[in-house]
Design an enzyme around this catalytic site. Structure first.
Site, PDB file in Angstrom:
ATOM      1  N   ALA A  64       0.872  -1.177   0.000  1.00  0.00           N
ATOM      2  CA  ALA A  64       0.000   0.000   0.000  1.00  0.00           C
ATOM      3  C   ALA A  64       0.909   1.226   0.000  1.00  0.00           C
ATOM      4  O   ALA A  64       2.071   1.145   0.432  1.00  0.00           O
ATOM      5  CB  ALA A  64      -0.889  -0.015   1.226  1.00  0.00           C
ATOM      6  N   GLY A 109       0.535  -4.934   0.921  1.00  0.00           N
ATOM      7  CA  GLY A 109      -0.685  -4.992   0.108  1.00  0.00           C
ATOM      8  C   GLY A 109      -0.472  -5.669  -1.235  1.00  0.00           C
ATOM      9  O   GLY A 109      -1.422  -6.199  -1.830  1.00  0.00           O
ATOM     10  N   GLU A 112      -0.794  -9.207  -0.548  1.00  0.00           N
ATOM     11  CA  GLU A 112      -2.212  -9.436  -0.243  1.00  0.00           C
ATOM     12  C   GLU A 112      -3.049  -9.484  -1.531  1.00  0.00           C
ATOM     13  O   GLU A 112      -3.984 -10.270  -1.648  1.00  0.00           O
ATOM     14  CB  GLU A 112      -2.714  -8.350   0.714  1.00  0.00           C
ATOM     15  CG  GLU A 112      -2.069  -8.500   2.100  1.00  0.00           C
ATOM     16  CD  GLU A 112      -2.370  -7.334   3.033  1.00  0.00           C
ATOM     17  OE1 GLU A 112      -2.046  -6.185   2.669  1.00  0.00           O
ATOM     18  OE2 GLU A 112      -2.919  -7.558   4.122  1.00  0.00           O
ATOM     19  N   GLU A 132       4.756  -5.118   7.282  1.00  0.00           N
ATOM     20  CA  GLU A 132       4.001  -4.086   8.012  1.00  0.00           C
ATOM     21  C   GLU A 132       4.534  -3.850   9.418  1.00  0.00           C
ATOM     22  O   GLU A 132       4.511  -2.724   9.921  1.00  0.00           O
ATOM     23  CB  GLU A 132       2.510  -4.453   8.067  1.00  0.00           C
ATOM     24  CG  GLU A 132       1.756  -4.218   6.768  1.00  0.00           C
ATOM     25  CD  GLU A 132       1.862  -5.369   5.787  1.00  0.00           C
ATOM     26  OE1 GLU A 132       2.706  -6.273   5.988  1.00  0.00           O
ATOM     27  OE2 GLU A 132       1.109  -5.369   4.799  1.00  0.00           O
TER      28      GLU A 132
HETATM   29  N1  CO8 Z   1       4.513   3.200  -0.909  1.00  0.00           N
HETATM   30  C1  CO8 Z   1       4.844   4.358  -1.491  1.00  0.00           C
HETATM   31  N2  CO8 Z   1       5.961   4.504  -2.255  1.00  0.00           N
HETATM   32  C2  CO8 Z   1       6.762   3.437  -2.407  1.00  0.00           C
HETATM   33  C3  CO8 Z   1       6.454   2.190  -1.810  1.00  0.00           C
HETATM   34  C4  CO8 Z   1       5.266   2.085  -1.030  1.00  0.00           C
HETATM   35  N3  CO8 Z   1       4.854   0.952  -0.483  1.00  0.00           N
HETATM   36  N4  CO8 Z   1       7.433   1.336  -2.121  1.00  0.00           N
HETATM   37  C5  CO8 Z   1       8.300   2.003  -2.890  1.00  0.00           C
HETATM   38  N5  CO8 Z   1       7.904   3.274  -3.069  1.00  0.00           N
HETATM   39  C6  CO8 Z   1       8.569   4.343  -3.822  1.00  0.00           C
HETATM   40  C7  CO8 Z   1       9.747   4.907  -3.068  1.00  0.00           C
HETATM   41  O1  CO8 Z   1       9.306   5.869  -2.137  1.00  0.00           O
HETATM   42  C8  CO8 Z   1      10.555   5.495  -4.192  1.00  0.00           C
HETATM   43  O2  CO8 Z   1       9.974   6.696  -4.583  1.00  0.00           O
HETATM   44  P1  CO8 Z   1      10.908   8.016  -4.777  1.00  0.00           P
HETATM   45  O3  CO8 Z   1      11.810   7.662  -5.916  1.00  0.00           O
HETATM   46  O4  CO8 Z   1       9.923   9.093  -5.076  1.00  0.00           O
HETATM   47  O5  CO8 Z   1      11.672   8.192  -3.497  1.00  0.00           O
HETATM   48  C9  CO8 Z   1      10.319   4.498  -5.345  1.00  0.00           C
HETATM   49  O6  CO8 Z   1       9.134   3.783  -5.018  1.00  0.00           O
HETATM   50  C10 CO8 Z   1      11.434   3.491  -5.508  1.00  0.00           C
HETATM   51  O7  CO8 Z   1      11.638   2.855  -4.273  1.00  0.00           O
HETATM   52  P2  CO8 Z   1      13.075   2.761  -3.554  1.00  0.00           P
HETATM   53  O8  CO8 Z   1      13.944   3.900  -3.960  1.00  0.00           O
HETATM   54  O9  CO8 Z   1      12.835   2.558  -2.096  1.00  0.00           O
HETATM   55  O10 CO8 Z   1      13.639   1.434  -4.237  1.00  0.00           O
HETATM   56  P3  CO8 Z   1      14.699   0.399  -3.612  1.00  0.00           P
HETATM   57  O11 CO8 Z   1      15.063  -0.519  -4.707  1.00  0.00           O
HETATM   58  O12 CO8 Z   1      15.770   1.118  -2.902  1.00  0.00           O
HETATM   59  O13 CO8 Z   1      13.858  -0.414  -2.496  1.00  0.00           O
HETATM   60  C11 CO8 Z   1      11.963  -1.632  -1.656  1.00  0.00           C
HETATM   61  C12 CO8 Z   1      12.778  -1.225  -2.893  1.00  0.00           C
HETATM   62  C13 CO8 Z   1      12.829  -2.533  -0.765  1.00  0.00           C
HETATM   63  C14 CO8 Z   1      10.759  -2.407  -2.140  1.00  0.00           C
HETATM   64  C15 CO8 Z   1      11.544  -0.362  -0.860  1.00  0.00           C
HETATM   65  O14 CO8 Z   1      10.971   0.558  -1.772  1.00  0.00           O
HETATM   66  C16 CO8 Z   1      10.546  -0.625   0.226  1.00  0.00           C
HETATM   67  O15 CO8 Z   1      10.898  -1.133   1.277  1.00  0.00           O
HETATM   68  N6  CO8 Z   1       9.253  -0.269  -0.017  1.00  0.00           N
HETATM   69  C17 CO8 Z   1       8.214  -0.378   0.975  1.00  0.00           C
HETATM   70  C18 CO8 Z   1       7.795  -1.814   1.165  1.00  0.00           C
HETATM   71  C19 CO8 Z   1       6.739  -1.922   2.249  1.00  0.00           C
HETATM   72  O16 CO8 Z   1       7.000  -1.684   3.422  1.00  0.00           O
HETATM   73  N7  CO8 Z   1       5.515  -2.308   1.854  1.00  0.00           N
HETATM   74  C20 CO8 Z   1       4.405  -2.471   2.786  1.00  0.00           C
HETATM   75  C21 CO8 Z   1       3.613  -1.225   2.864  1.00  0.00           C
HETATM   76  S1  CO8 Z   1       2.360  -1.291   4.103  1.00  0.00           S
HETATM   77  C22 CO8 Z   1       1.122  -2.158   3.409  1.00  0.00           C
HETATM   78  O17 CO8 Z   1       1.190  -2.614   2.293  1.00  0.00           O
HETATM   79  C23 CO8 Z   1      -0.106  -2.359   4.250  1.00  0.00           C
HETATM   80  C24 CO8 Z   1      -1.277  -2.948   3.456  1.00  0.00           C
HETATM   81  C25 CO8 Z   1      -2.585  -2.826   4.238  1.00  0.00           C
HETATM   82  C26 CO8 Z   1      -2.978  -1.383   4.390  1.00  0.00           C
HETATM   83  C27 CO8 Z   1      -4.146  -1.193   5.289  1.00  0.00           C
HETATM   84  C28 CO8 Z   1      -4.309   0.315   5.544  1.00  0.00           C
HETATM   85  C29 CO8 Z   1      -5.174   0.732   6.666  1.00  0.00           C
END
Ligand code: CO8
Length: 258
Positions: A64, A109, A112, A132
């Site tokens: 998400a 997500g 999921e 998460e």
């Molecule tokens: N949300 C928003 N932006 C994201 C996300 C995300 N989940 N993942 C990546 N991005 C963006 C980054 O911010 C970045 O944007 P920018 O260039 O503008 O800074 C771009 O994508 C590229 O990402 P990275 O530079 O971080 O790329 P890396 O190769 O260095 O890393 C990763 C890749 C390891 C995947 C890293 O991006 C990461 O850890 N992402 C987040 C993963 C995560 O924690 N996902 C779980 C999110 S929580 C969730 O899904 C809950 C679901 C249920 C919700 C219920 C709500 C009430």
């Protein structure tokens, strides 16, 4: 450019989450796009199976949108979780086979979403996780519910307690992924499977899906009753007649979904 692309070819729908700059993270626009795509697929009887994937080389869906999550409070978080849950539930209830073709990160997500599909095939570079807890959260789009049912509560707890990322091979060993293929072959493999499903009797596949899915949620006696009901109802279908007749006449059946 829309955040979700839906294309339909030869009875196979391909849904692509198209937000590669944010690793296809699920923001409201993507969730609404998926919801709309489900409605289109439900309304098009020519569609016999479906593939879900992410645009680009890096991610299926990296979760998400964390920037949107950051704006939530208790009330809006509940509404957001329910919105995602109800969309993924509609997805899960589609009456056609749905394959998740995971081409990179399937996190939070994103995993999921993949769990709402009938099964997952993955490229060798795919990575899976429910991170998460590293954000002070728990999965909110059905992750604790579906992962435990898919791979058992012990492995679901290992994944969600650690928040770690798991390779495609690890995910295969856990039974989360049914097949791991080369990155270049991922879509063609998914398409081959979808084409096979598209040749089978649609009402039979819908019946199998309902029987397995409902059967997983109840006891064996009730599940067997559901199976017998679905089995017998198919005797009212033209496709059942066509299937057995084609076998006897030694020809390929022509199923119409009636
Ligand atoms: N949300 C928003 N932006 C994201 C996300 C995300 N989940 N993942 C990546 N991005 C963006 C980054 O911010 C970045 O944007 P920018 O260039 O503008 O800074 C771009 O994508 C590229 O990402 P990275 O530079 O971080 O790329 P890396 O190769 O260095 O890393 C990763 C890749 C390891 C995947 C890293 O991006 C990461 O850890 N992402 C987040 C993963 C995560 O924690 N996902 C779980 C999110 S929580 C969730 O899904 C809950 C679901 C249920 C919700 C219920 C709500 C009430």
């Amino acid at each position: 450019m829309s955040a979700v692309d839906l294309s339909i070819e030869n009875g196979i729908a391909l849904l692509k989450v198209n937000r590669p700059k944010a690793l296809n993270a699920l923001n409201i626009e993507v969730l609404d796009g998926i919801d709309e795509a489900i409605t289109k697929v439900q309304g098009d009887k020519s569609i016999r199976s479906m593939i879900v994937t992410g645009e680009g080389d890096k991610a299926f869906v990296a979760g998400a949108d964390i920037k949107e999550i950051d704006q939530l409070d208790e009330k809006t978080a509940f509404e957001f979780a329910q919105k995602g849950q109800s969309i993924f539930r509609r997805f899960e209830k589609l009456k056609i086979p749905v394959i998740a073709a995971v081409n990179g990160f399937a996190l939070g997500g994103g995993l999921e979403l993949a769990l709402s599909c009938d099964f997952i095939i993955a490229s060798g570079n795919a990575q899976f996780g429910l991170p998460e807890c590293t954000l002070g959260l728990i999965p909110g789009f059905g992750g604790t519910v579906r992962l435990a049912r898919r791979i058992g509560p012990h492995l679901a707890k290992e994944l969600t307690f650690s928040g770690n990322f798991y390779s495609a091979e690890d995910a295969y060993r856990m039974g989360l992924v049914s097949r791991v293929v080369e990155r270049e072959q991922l879509l063609s493999e998914a398409q081959k499977m979808a084409q096979t499903f598209a040749k089978r009797a649609p009402l039979a596949l819908a019946g199998i899906k309902a029987s397995i899915d409902k059967g997983m949620d109840c006891g064996v006696d009730q599940a067997l009753e559901i199976e017998a009901q679905v089995f017998s109802r198919l005797f009212n279908s033209k496709d059942r007649e066509e299937g057995t007749k084609a076998f006897i006449e030694k020809r390929t059946p022509n199923f119409t979904g009636e």
